[in-house]
Enzyme design. Structure first.
Site, mmCIF file in Angstrom:
data_model
loop_
_atom_site.group_PDB
_atom_site.id
_atom_site.type_symbol
_atom_site.label_atom_id
_atom_site.label_comp_id
_atom_site.label_asym_id
_atom_site.label_seq_id
_atom_site.Cartn_x
_atom_site.Cartn_y
_atom_site.Cartn_z
ATOM 1 N N ARG A 80 -10.660 -3.493 -5.073
ATOM 2 C CA ARG A 80 -10.836 -3.355 -3.229
ATOM 3 C C ARG A 80 -12.152 -3.533 -3.507
ATOM 4 O O ARG A 80 -13.291 -3.122 -2.529
ATOM 5 C CB ARG A 80 -10.943 -2.013 -2.758
ATOM 6 C CG ARG A 80 -9.553 -2.029 -1.694
ATOM 7 C CD ARG A 80 -8.625 -0.538 -1.740
ATOM 8 N NE ARG A 80 -8.447 -0.382 -0.232
ATOM 9 C CZ ARG A 80 -7.261 -0.008 -0.306
ATOM 10 N NH1 ARG A 80 -6.384 0.066 -1.162
ATOM 11 N NH2 ARG A 80 -6.937 0.223 0.803
ATOM 12 N N ARG A 104 4.654 2.266 11.159
ATOM 13 C CA ARG A 104 4.967 2.366 9.686
ATOM 14 C C ARG A 104 5.839 3.844 9.522
ATOM 15 O O ARG A 104 5.003 4.813 10.078
ATOM 16 C CB ARG A 104 4.208 2.099 8.553
ATOM 17 C CG ARG A 104 4.231 2.488 7.056
ATOM 18 C CD ARG A 104 3.091 2.032 6.549
ATOM 19 N NE ARG A 104 2.298 2.761 6.242
ATOM 20 C CZ ARG A 104 1.126 1.578 5.495
ATOM 21 N NH1 ARG A 104 1.742 1.444 4.952
ATOM 22 N NH2 ARG A 104 0.206 2.517 6.027
HETATM 23 P P1 AP5 Z 1 -3.079 2.078 0.216
HETATM 24 O O1 AP5 Z 1 -1.842 2.755 0.326
HETATM 25 O O2 AP5 Z 1 -3.635 0.825 -0.684
HETATM 26 O O3 AP5 Z 1 -3.167 1.426 2.017
HETATM 27 P P2 AP5 Z 1 -3.665 0.074 2.483
HETATM 28 O O4 AP5 Z 1 -4.506 -1.206 1.865
HETATM 29 O O5 AP5 Z 1 -4.645 0.699 3.656
HETATM 30 O O6 AP5 Z 1 -2.599 -0.227 2.730
HETATM 31 P P3 AP5 Z 1 -1.275 -0.627 3.047
HETATM 32 O O7 AP5 Z 1 -0.581 0.737 2.651
HETATM 33 O O8 AP5 Z 1 -2.148 1.017 4.552
HETATM 34 O O9 AP5 Z 1 -0.218 -0.993 4.148
HETATM 35 P P4 AP5 Z 1 -0.110 -3.137 3.379
HETATM 36 O O10 AP5 Z 1 -0.797 -3.511 3.449
HETATM 37 O O11 AP5 Z 1 0.768 -2.008 1.372
HETATM 38 O O12 AP5 Z 1 1.090 -2.542 4.129
HETATM 39 P P5 AP5 Z 1 3.116 -2.589 3.916
HETATM 40 O O13 AP5 Z 1 3.344 -2.937 2.824
HETATM 41 O O14 AP5 Z 1 3.629 -0.151 3.863
HETATM 42 O O15 AP5 Z 1 -4.682 2.971 0.064
HETATM 43 C C1 AP5 Z 1 -4.752 3.779 1.468
HETATM 44 C C2 AP5 Z 1 -6.204 4.685 1.208
HETATM 45 O O16 AP5 Z 1 -5.946 4.817 0.154
HETATM 46 C C3 AP5 Z 1 -7.712 4.264 1.130
HETATM 47 O O17 AP5 Z 1 -8.150 3.745 2.336
HETATM 48 C C4 AP5 Z 1 -8.306 4.728 0.297
HETATM 49 O O18 AP5 Z 1 -8.759 5.879 1.225
HETATM 50 C C5 AP5 Z 1 -7.286 5.299 -0.932
HETATM 51 N N1 AP5 Z 1 -7.017 3.778 -2.211
HETATM 52 C C6 AP5 Z 1 -6.492 3.487 -2.145
HETATM 53 N N2 AP5 Z 1 -6.676 2.238 -3.195
HETATM 54 C C7 AP5 Z 1 -8.192 2.488 -3.411
HETATM 55 C C8 AP5 Z 1 -8.712 1.161 -4.057
HETATM 56 N N3 AP5 Z 1 -8.739 0.579 -4.642
HETATM 57 N N4 AP5 Z 1 -10.018 1.915 -4.328
HETATM 58 C C9 AP5 Z 1 -10.941 3.383 -3.027
HETATM 59 N N5 AP5 Z 1 -10.258 3.535 -2.817
HETATM 60 C C10 AP5 Z 1 -8.940 3.137 -2.387
HETATM 61 O O19 AP5 Z 1 3.327 -2.737 5.441
HETATM 62 C C11 AP5 Z 1 3.145 -2.244 6.775
HETATM 63 C C12 AP5 Z 1 4.038 -1.831 8.032
HETATM 64 O O20 AP5 Z 1 4.783 -3.558 8.358
HETATM 65 C C13 AP5 Z 1 5.308 -1.200 7.352
HETATM 66 O O21 AP5 Z 1 5.851 -0.592 8.294
HETATM 67 C C14 AP5 Z 1 6.481 -2.805 6.832
HETATM 68 O O22 AP5 Z 1 7.579 -1.919 7.236
HETATM 69 C C15 AP5 Z 1 5.983 -3.947 8.314
HETATM 70 N N6 AP5 Z 1 6.008 -5.158 7.562
HETATM 71 C C16 AP5 Z 1 5.239 -5.234 6.313
HETATM 72 N N7 AP5 Z 1 5.738 -6.677 6.187
HETATM 73 C C17 AP5 Z 1 5.719 -7.162 7.865
HETATM 74 C C18 AP5 Z 1 6.554 -8.622 7.786
HETATM 75 N N8 AP5 Z 1 6.408 -9.561 7.103
HETATM 76 N N9 AP5 Z 1 7.484 -8.621 8.846
HETATM 77 C C19 AP5 Z 1 7.562 -7.383 9.814
HETATM 78 N N10 AP5 Z 1 7.188 -6.026 9.906
HETATM 79 C C20 AP5 Z 1 6.521 -5.773 7.922
#
Ligand code: AP5
Length: 217
Positions: A89, A128
């Site tokens: 990241r 979500r």
């Molecule tokens: P992390 O858990 O990695 O969260 P994020 O990057 O913010 O990503 P999300 O998990 O929120 O979203 P996603 O893209 O995976 O979407 P999802 O598939 O769930 O990180 C959380 C925290 O941890 C960070 O803020 C930081 O503090 C820390 N952290 C983690 N990694 C780090 C690193 N490398 N360095 C430093 N800090 C770190 O989908 C979202 C929703 O949309 C779901 O409800 C799903 O059902 C829906 N959805 C998905 N795709 C579709 C579609 N095509 N159509 C309709 N609905 C959909």
């Protein structure tokens, strides 16, 4: 050692795609977000350090993340193929990943950038739901669990993540722009990047990702 990266803004669907393709492609799914949430839940030293950053939607320090990632890689063995979700990241994480993989006779093979407009990411994160036990992903409207509040897969409790509050979501998206977006040019410049539109139905996004990775569909 094979390494594939799923890159994209919070809410774009990285976890959803990873859940769907990891078994088909025989990849070990490594989500730094899931690992950190497990550490927070177990109140380990890493969890205690990470919790306040995560609550604010800020990035956890690079050295904490790298230790977590390489500990996991070394436990799985150097013949594994990894699917990184939410890692790297920062440019420092990308550099240390390259160095760490090279020491283990590996390299980044492919990077899939999932793309969707900011407003759609916000809408997805606001609805979500996540299983506290197995981290399965749902959505209150688009993909609710069959039994309200219970995971279809393991029966665990399905909840809203503490960082899925509107204000924190906005900050996470800003942090992505500031600290992570630069990786797109980095991997594109190395000829590793494939772009996938994730503002389309889940099944289509998954099929396009598999195609970009040379899998079936
Ligand atoms: P992390 O858990 O990695 O969260 P994020 O990057 O913010 O990503 P999300 O998990 O929120 O979203 P996603 O893209 O995976 O979407 P999802 O598939 O769930 O990180 C959380 C925290 O941890 C960070 O803020 C930081 O503090 C820390 N952290 C983690 N990694 C780090 C690193 N490398 N360095 C430093 N800090 C770190 O989908 C979202 C929703 O949309 C779901 O409800 C799903 O059902 C829906 N959805 C998905 N795709 C579709 C579609 N095509 N159509 C309709 N609905 C959909």
């Amino acid at each position: 050692m094979k390494a594939i990266i799923l890159l994209g803004a919070p809410g774009v669907g990285k976890g959803t795609v990873a859940e769907a393709i990891r078994d088909t492609m025989g990849l070990t799914h490594l989500s730094t977000g899931d690992m950190l949430r497990a550490a927070v839940k177990a109140a380990t030293p890493v969890g205690l350090k990470a919790e306040s950053f995560m609550k604010r939607g800020e990035l956890v320090p690079d050295e904490v993340i790298l230790a977590l990632v390489f500990d996991r890689i070394d436990r799985d063995g150097k013949d594994s193929a990894f699917l990184f979700d939410g890692f790297p990241r920062t440019s420092e994480q990308a550099k240390l990943l390259d160095e760490g993989l090279a020491r283990r006779e590996g390299a980044v093979d492919r990077v899939v950038l999932l793309e969707a407009p900011r407003d759609l990411c916000i809408e997805r994160l606001c609805g979500r739901l996540t299983c506290r036990k197995c981290a399965a992903i749902y959505h209150a409207r688009n993909h609710p669990p069959k039994n309200p509040g219970r995971c279809d897969l393991c029966g665990g409790e399905v909840v809203t993540r503490p960082d899925d509050k509107r204000e924190t979501i906005e900050n996470r998206l800003d942090v992505f722009k500031r600290q992570t977006e630069g990786l797109i040019a980095l991997y594109d410049g190395r000829g590793l990047l494939a772009r996938v539109n994730s503002a389309q139905p889940k099944e289509k996004t998954i099929a396009d990702t598999l195609r970009a990775l040379g899998g079936s569909k």
